[in-house]
Design a protein around this motif. Structure first.
Motif, PDB file in Angstrom:
ATOM      1  N   LEU A  64     -10.761 -39.131  59.689  1.00  0.00           N
ATOM      2  CA  LEU A  64     -11.692 -39.520  58.631  1.00  0.00           C
ATOM      3  C   LEU A  64     -12.007 -38.377  57.669  1.00  0.00           C
ATOM      4  O   LEU A  64     -12.520 -38.613  56.575  1.00  0.00           O
ATOM      5  N   PHE A  65     -11.700 -37.162  58.041  1.00  0.00           N
ATOM      6  CA  PHE A  65     -11.893 -36.039  57.115  1.00  0.00           C
ATOM      7  C   PHE A  65     -10.734 -35.916  56.125  1.00  0.00           C
ATOM      8  O   PHE A  65     -10.816 -35.170  55.163  1.00  0.00           O
ATOM      9  N   ILE A  66      -9.673 -36.664  56.311  1.00  0.00           N
ATOM     10  CA  ILE A  66      -8.510 -36.611  55.423  1.00  0.00           C
ATOM     11  C   ILE A  66      -8.741 -37.599  54.273  1.00  0.00           C
ATOM     12  O   ILE A  66      -8.895 -38.801  54.508  1.00  0.00           O
ATOM     13  N   PRO A  67      -8.777 -37.121  53.016  1.00  0.00           N
ATOM     14  CA  PRO A  67      -9.095 -37.999  51.881  1.00  0.00           C
ATOM     15  C   PRO A  67      -8.213 -39.248  51.752  1.00  0.00           C
ATOM     16  O   PRO A  67      -8.742 -40.324  51.459  1.00  0.00           O
ATOM     17  N   PRO A  68      -6.890 -39.184  51.950  1.00  0.00           N
ATOM     18  CA  PRO A  68      -6.107 -40.426  51.840  1.00  0.00           C
ATOM     19  C   PRO A  68      -6.497 -41.482  52.884  1.00  0.00           C
ATOM     20  O   PRO A  68      -6.459 -42.679  52.599  1.00  0.00           O
ATOM     21  N   ILE A  69      -6.922 -41.042  54.063  1.00  0.00           N
ATOM     22  CA  ILE A  69      -7.371 -41.989  55.086  1.00  0.00           C
ATOM     23  C   ILE A  69      -8.687 -42.623  54.628  1.00  0.00           C
ATOM     24  O   ILE A  69      -8.902 -43.835  54.783  1.00  0.00           O
ATOM     25  N   ARG A  70      -9.577 -41.829  54.045  1.00  0.00           N
ATOM     26  CA  ARG A  70     -10.830 -42.377  53.519  1.00  0.00           C
ATOM     27  C   ARG A  70     -10.569 -43.334  52.371  1.00  0.00           C
ATOM     28  O   ARG A  70     -11.224 -44.369  52.244  1.00  0.00           O
ATOM     29  N   ASP A  71      -9.591 -43.013  51.511  1.00  0.00           N
ATOM     30  CA  ASP A  71      -9.233 -43.927  50.424  1.00  0.00           C
ATOM     31  C   ASP A  71      -8.727 -45.260  50.971  1.00  0.00           C
ATOM     32  O   ASP A  71      -9.042 -46.318  50.431  1.00  0.00           O
ATOM     33  N   LEU A  72      -7.966 -45.203  52.042  1.00  0.00           N
ATOM     34  CA  LEU A  72      -7.503 -46.431  52.685  1.00  0.00           C
ATOM     35  C   LEU A  72      -8.688 -47.233  53.215  1.00  0.00           C
ATOM     36  O   LEU A  72      -8.755 -48.452  53.029  1.00  0.00           O
ATOM     37  N   GLY A  73      -9.634 -46.559  53.832  1.00  0.00           N
ATOM     38  CA  GLY A  73     -10.847 -47.228  54.308  1.00  0.00           C
ATOM     39  C   GLY A  73     -11.623 -47.847  53.161  1.00  0.00           C
ATOM     40  O   GLY A  73     -12.127 -48.968  53.269  1.00  0.00           O
ATOM     41  N   TRP A  74     -11.741 -47.130  52.037  1.00  0.00           N
ATOM     42  CA  TRP A  74     -12.444 -47.653  50.870  1.00  0.00           C
ATOM     43  C   TRP A  74     -11.715 -48.872  50.310  1.00  0.00           C
ATOM     44  O   TRP A  74     -12.333 -49.866  49.925  1.00  0.00           O
ATOM     45  N   TYR A  75     -10.385 -48.834  50.292  1.00  0.00           N
ATOM     46  CA  TYR A  75      -9.599 -49.956  49.801  1.00  0.00           C
ATOM     47  C   TYR A  75      -9.844 -51.208  50.652  1.00  0.00           C
ATOM     48  O   TYR A  75      -9.918 -52.312  50.137  1.00  0.00           O
ATOM     49  N   LEU A  76     -10.005 -51.009  51.945  1.00  0.00           N
ATOM     50  CA  LEU A  76     -10.207 -52.146  52.854  1.00  0.00           C
ATOM     51  C   LEU A  76     -11.606 -52.747  52.758  1.00  0.00           C
ATOM     52  O   LEU A  76     -11.785 -53.940  53.012  1.00  0.00           O
ATOM     53  N   VAL A  77     -12.623 -51.950  52.399  1.00  0.00           N
ATOM     54  CA  VAL A  77     -13.990 -52.467  52.400  1.00  0.00           C
ATOM     55  C   VAL A  77     -14.603 -52.656  51.017  1.00  0.00           C
ATOM     56  O   VAL A  77     -15.671 -53.248  50.904  1.00  0.00           O
ATOM     57  N   ARG A  78     -13.967 -52.211  49.958  1.00  0.00           N
ATOM     58  CA  ARG A  78     -14.615 -52.219  48.644  1.00  0.00           C
ATOM     59  C   ARG A  78     -14.934 -53.619  48.128  1.00  0.00           C
ATOM     60  O   ARG A  78     -15.905 -53.796  47.402  1.00  0.00           O
ATOM     61  N   ASP A  79     -14.150 -54.621  48.490  1.00  0.00           N
ATOM     62  CA  ASP A  79     -14.432 -55.971  48.023  1.00  0.00           C
ATOM     63  C   ASP A  79     -15.591 -56.605  48.788  1.00  0.00           C
ATOM     64  O   ASP A  79     -16.149 -57.600  48.358  1.00  0.00           O
ATOM     65  N   ARG A  80     -15.968 -56.022  49.913  1.00  0.00           N
ATOM     66  CA  ARG A  80     -17.055 -56.562  50.736  1.00  0.00           C
ATOM     67  C   ARG A  80     -18.387 -55.871  50.462  1.00  0.00           C
ATOM     68  O   ARG A  80     -19.399 -56.249  51.021  1.00  0.00           O
ATOM     69  N   ILE A  81     -18.377 -54.843  49.624  1.00  0.00           N
ATOM     70  CA  ILE A  81     -19.588 -54.072  49.339  1.00  0.00           C
ATOM     71  C   ILE A  81     -20.090 -54.424  47.956  1.00  0.00           C
ATOM     72  O   ILE A  81     -19.319 -54.480  46.995  1.00  0.00           O
ATOM     73  N   GLN A  82     -21.392 -54.662  47.867  1.00  0.00           N
ATOM     74  CA  GLN A  82     -22.014 -54.930  46.581  1.00  0.00           C
ATOM     75  C   GLN A  82     -23.133 -53.921  46.382  1.00  0.00           C
ATOM     76  O   GLN A  82     -24.041 -53.834  47.208  1.00  0.00           O
ATOM     77  N   ILE A  83     -23.051 -53.158  45.308  1.00  0.00           N
ATOM     78  CA  ILE A  83     -24.078 -52.168  45.006  1.00  0.00           C
ATOM     79  C   ILE A  83     -25.127 -52.843  44.142  1.00  0.00           C
ATOM     80  O   ILE A  83     -24.831 -53.379  43.076  1.00  0.00           O
ATOM     81  N   VAL A  84     -26.367 -52.839  44.626  1.00  0.00           N
ATOM     82  CA  VAL A  84     -27.466 -53.476  43.929  1.00  0.00           C
ATOM     83  C   VAL A  84     -28.328 -52.388  43.311  1.00  0.00           C
ATOM     84  O   VAL A  84     -28.624 -51.388  43.943  1.00  0.00           O
ATOM     85  N   GLY A  85     -28.740 -52.609  42.087  1.00  0.00           N
ATOM     86  CA  GLY A  85     -29.553 -51.609  41.405  1.00  0.00           C
ATOM     87  C   GLY A  85     -28.724 -50.940  40.340  1.00  0.00           C
ATOM     88  O   GLY A  85     -27.509 -51.059  40.297  1.00  0.00           O
ATOM     89  N   GLY A  86     -29.417 -50.238  39.486  1.00  0.00           N
ATOM     90  CA  GLY A  86     -28.714 -49.602  38.389  1.00  0.00           C
ATOM     91  C   GLY A  86     -28.844 -48.099  38.444  1.00  0.00           C
ATOM     92  O   GLY A  86     -29.688 -47.556  39.130  1.00  0.00           O
TER      93      GLY A  86
END
Length: 145
Positions: free
Chosen positions: A78-100
């Motif tokens: 998880l400290f390796i940036p490409p692995i974190r990018d893969l994790g972000w790719y897998l969860v980004r559609d399920r995350i909604q940021i509320v607020g501005g």
């Protein structure tokens, strides 16, 4: 299992070393993530990716602090940036940021696209160097002793 192969002291040493490495990596990469989050917010962009990376770095440090070689391997990955990018790719559609952040992502604070939203812009007719004797602020000065 590993302790019986390499011995108790080397096993304890590896567990302590992985905990120290986790703390150091958390500090170094954590400050980098915080600065990138700040830059994204100041630019008015969505900091979701950097926030997710920050959570994954925190999880990686916790995994390195937990004794065990499997958790250490997961933490190091998880400290390796490409692995974190893969994790972000897998969860980004399920995350909604509320607020501005400011007035919204990429939106200008003024209709004409100028300014930082903290400036009051007056036209010539709205500003005068002469004092207005009918001003409520002038009346307050006279009321006070």
């Amino acid at each position: 299992m590993v302790g019986s192969q390499i011995g108790v002291l080397p096993t304890i040493g590896l567990v302590v070393l992985s905990g120290i490495a986790g703390g150091i990596l958390l500090r170094v990469q954590g400050f980098g993530i915080l600065s990138r989050i700040r830059q994204q917010v100041e630019a008015g962009r969505d900091p979701g990716r950097e926030l997710a990376h920050g959570v994954m770095i925190l999880l990686a440090a916790i995994l390195l602090l937990i004794p065990g070689f499997v958790t250490d391997i997961l933490g190091i990955l998880l400290f390796i940036p490409p692995i974190r990018d893969l994790g972000w790719y897998l969860v980004r559609d399920r995350i909604q940021i509320v607020g501005g952040f400011g007035r919204g992502f990429g939106q200008s604070p003024r209709p004409d696209g100028r300014g930082d939203g903290k400036t009051i812009d007056l036209d010539e007719g709205e500003y005068s160097k002469e004092q207005d004797k009918a001003s409520p602020w002038r009346r307050l000065d006279k009321d006070e002793p």
